[in-house]
Scaffold this motif. Structure first.
Motif, short mmCIF file in Angstrom:
data_model
loop_
_atom_site.label_atom_id
_atom_site.label_comp_id
_atom_site.label_asym_id
_atom_site.label_seq_id
_atom_site.Cartn_x
_atom_site.Cartn_y
_atom_site.Cartn_z
N GLU A 45 0.86 -1.18 0.00
CA GLU A 45 0.00 0.00 0.00
C GLU A 45 0.89 1.23 0.00
O GLU A 45 1.97 1.21 0.58
N CYS A 50 4.51 11.08 8.58
CA CYS A 50 3.90 11.99 9.54
C CYS A 50 4.72 13.29 9.57
O CYS A 50 5.94 13.27 9.69
N PHE A 57 3.60 5.35 7.62
CA PHE A 57 2.41 4.55 7.91
C PHE A 57 1.57 4.47 6.64
O PHE A 57 1.78 5.25 5.70
N SER A 60 -3.71 5.23 3.73
CA SER A 60 -5.16 5.16 3.95
C SER A 60 -5.51 5.52 5.40
O SER A 60 -6.65 5.85 5.70
N GLU A 61 -4.53 5.43 6.33
CA GLU A 61 -4.78 5.74 7.74
C GLU A 61 -4.35 7.17 8.09
O GLU A 61 -4.38 7.56 9.26
N ASP A 69 0.19 15.28 6.04
CA ASP A 69 -0.29 13.99 6.55
C ASP A 69 0.26 13.79 7.96
O ASP A 69 1.43 14.06 8.23
N CYS A 71 0.12 10.94 11.48
CA CYS A 71 -0.15 9.55 11.83
C CYS A 71 -1.33 9.44 12.78
O CYS A 71 -1.95 8.38 12.88
N SER A 72 -1.67 10.51 13.51
CA SER A 72 -2.76 10.44 14.48
C SER A 72 -3.31 11.83 14.70
O SER A 72 -2.62 12.83 14.46
#
Ligand SMILES: [Zn+2]
Length: 81
Positions: A45, A50, A57, A60-61, A69, A71-72
């Motif tokens: 994928e 981050c 990562f 898609s998440e 972008d 990570c959380s």
């Protein structure tokens, strides 16, 4: 006579096997088409990085904020490095 039928049936089976193999390989999407990319189970994928911690990562998440972008959601609130 039965020997001839056996070899005829075997030849027909081989032809059908080759045709089904060719048809299956013809349906595969081209490697460079990213627009209709559908990730399969266990397939690779695209990854994202981050903006705060630099961890890679699955894209898609990713949490998108300010054109970056993360990570959380917690790292969205923290300053980027
Ligand atoms: Zn992070």
């Amino acid at each position: 006579m039965s020997r001839l039928l056996f070899w005829l049936a075997l030849a027909v089976l081989v032809v059908f096997a080759i045709r089904s193999k060719l048809r299956a390989s013809g349906l595969k999407p081209p490697r460079d088409s990213r627009a209709d990319y559908i990730p399969r189970e266990g397939a690779s994928e695209p990854m994202a990085c981050c903006a705060h911690c630099g961890v890679y990562f699955p894209a898609s998440e990713a949490v998108h904020a300010d054109g970056r972008d993360y990570c959380s959601p917690a790292h969205v609130r923290l300053p980027s490095k």
